[in-house]
Write a protein that holds these residues in place. Structure first.
Motif, mmCIF file in Angstrom:
data_model
loop_
_atom_site.group_PDB
_atom_site.id
_atom_site.type_symbol
_atom_site.label_atom_id
_atom_site.label_comp_id
_atom_site.label_asym_id
_atom_site.label_seq_id
_atom_site.Cartn_x
_atom_site.Cartn_y
_atom_site.Cartn_z
ATOM 1 N N CYS A 236 -12.204 51.084 0.765
ATOM 2 C CA CYS A 236 -12.283 50.532 -0.593
ATOM 3 C C CYS A 236 -10.901 50.341 -1.208
ATOM 4 C CB CYS A 236 -13.117 51.444 -1.494
ATOM 5 S SG CYS A 236 -14.844 51.497 -1.051
ATOM 6 N N ASN A 237 -10.009 51.325 -1.061
ATOM 7 C CA ASN A 237 -8.684 51.236 -1.672
ATOM 8 C C ASN A 237 -7.884 50.059 -1.096
ATOM 9 O OD1 ASN A 237 -9.244 53.504 -3.186
ATOM 10 N ND2 ASN A 237 -8.328 54.921 -1.698
ATOM 11 N N GLU A 238 -7.942 49.873 0.217
ATOM 12 C CA GLU A 238 -7.217 48.778 0.852
ATOM 13 C C GLU A 238 -7.780 47.419 0.437
ATOM 14 O OE1 GLU A 238 -8.274 51.488 2.345
ATOM 15 O OE2 GLU A 238 -6.501 52.411 3.247
ATOM 16 N N THR A 239 -9.110 47.355 0.327
ATOM 17 C CA THR A 239 -9.744 46.107 -0.095
ATOM 18 C C THR A 239 -9.345 45.751 -1.521
ATOM 19 O OG1 THR A 239 -11.634 46.655 1.314
ATOM 20 C CG2 THR A 239 -11.964 44.919 -0.301
ATOM 21 N N ASN A 240 -9.353 46.749 -2.404
ATOM 22 C CA ASN A 240 -8.952 46.502 -3.790
ATOM 23 C C ASN A 240 -7.485 46.096 -3.883
ATOM 24 O OD1 ASN A 240 -11.506 47.062 -4.751
ATOM 25 N ND2 ASN A 240 -11.068 49.236 -5.092
ATOM 26 N N ALA A 241 -6.628 46.722 -3.077
ATOM 27 C CA ALA A 241 -5.207 46.363 -3.076
ATOM 28 C C ALA A 241 -5.020 44.919 -2.616
ATOM 29 C CB ALA A 241 -4.422 47.310 -2.176
ATOM 30 N N PHE A 242 -5.776 44.503 -1.610
ATOM 31 C CA PHE A 242 -5.690 43.124 -1.124
ATOM 32 C C PHE A 242 -6.154 42.136 -2.187
ATOM 33 C CE2 PHE A 242 -7.872 39.543 0.992
ATOM 34 C CZ PHE A 242 -6.754 38.911 1.491
ATOM 35 N N TYR A 243 -7.288 42.420 -2.839
ATOM 36 C CA TYR A 243 -7.799 41.497 -3.850
ATOM 37 C C TYR A 243 -6.874 41.401 -5.066
ATOM 38 C CZ TYR A 243 -12.228 40.817 -1.435
ATOM 39 O OH TYR A 243 -13.189 40.477 -0.522
ATOM 40 N N THR A 244 -6.250 42.500 -5.479
ATOM 41 C CA THR A 244 -5.298 42.421 -6.592
ATOM 42 C C THR A 244 -4.063 41.611 -6.194
ATOM 43 O OG1 THR A 244 -4.359 44.560 -5.958
ATOM 44 C CG2 THR A 244 -6.026 44.574 -7.698
ATOM 45 N N CYS A 245 -3.622 41.761 -4.948
ATOM 46 C CA CYS A 245 -2.482 40.972 -4.479
ATOM 47 C C CYS A 245 -2.815 39.483 -4.479
ATOM 48 C CB CYS A 245 -2.060 41.427 -3.083
ATOM 49 S SG CYS A 245 -0.679 40.498 -2.423
ATOM 50 N N VAL A 246 -4.015 39.134 -4.027
ATOM 51 C CA VAL A 246 -4.438 37.735 -4.013
ATOM 52 C C VAL A 246 -4.516 37.180 -5.434
ATOM 53 C CG1 VAL A 246 -6.384 36.208 -3.497
ATOM 54 C CG2 VAL A 246 -5.625 37.876 -1.809
ATOM 55 N N ALA A 247 -5.043 37.962 -6.362
ATOM 56 C CA ALA A 247 -5.141 37.514 -7.756
ATOM 57 C C ALA A 247 -3.757 37.269 -8.347
ATOM 58 C CB ALA A 247 -5.900 38.543 -8.580
ATOM 59 N N LYS A 248 -2.809 38.183 -8.071
ATOM 60 C CA LYS A 248 -1.442 38.000 -8.564
ATOM 61 C C LYS A 248 -0.795 36.763 -7.964
ATOM 62 C CE LYS A 248 -0.406 42.867 -9.412
ATOM 63 N NZ LYS A 248 0.404 44.007 -8.976
ATOM 64 N N ALA A 249 -1.016 36.513 -6.674
ATOM 65 C CA ALA A 249 -0.430 35.344 -6.015
ATOM 66 C C ALA A 249 -1.000 34.046 -6.580
ATOM 67 C CB ALA A 249 -0.674 35.424 -4.514
#
Length: 122
Positions: free
Chosen positions: A72-85
């Motif tokens: 879950c933590n890795e998935t959330n980190a990936f989705y926040t990175c995508v949103a920022k990009a």
């Protein structure tokens, strides 16, 4: 001075294309006018974003036999990175559409359709 050079060039082209002296010396294969559209292509390739986050997420999946609930933590980190990009891309495209004195293909096509060329030859 540059205007005189342009006029001289136009006179030379019209003389070569004219039919006053029999056959034209220069026979264009198409009409000597700009088209009303520009090919729509992407001027720049975008760089890849969030590579580290996706690699961490894939490593977590591999360790946990592809169970999403354990990563879950890795998935959330990936989705926040995508949103920022995506937000950064929107801000960048909204700031300046004209880069280096060139219009993007969509805007050039809009302007050419708004002010079309005459279809008659010289």
């Amino acid at each position: 001075m540059a205007a005189q050079g342009g006029v001289a060039f136009q006179e030379k082209v019209s003389r070569l294309v004219s039919r006053q002296n029999g056959k034209p010396v220069l026979k264009p294969s198409r009409a000597l006018a700009l088209g009303d559209t520009v090919s729509n292509r992407n001027p720049k390739k975008r760089e890849a974003t969030c590579i580290t986050e996706i690699s961490i997420l894939m490593a977590c999946w591999k360790q946990n036999n592809f169970v999403d609930s354990l990563c879950c933590n890795e998935t959330n980190a990936f989705y926040t990175c995508v949103a920022k990009a995506q937000a950064a891309i929107k801000n960048k495209s909204g700031q300046s559409n004209i880069q280096g004195g060139r219009l993007p293909p969509k805007q050039a096509t809009i302007l050419l359709k708004r002010y079309p060329n005459q279809r008659s030859e010289i």
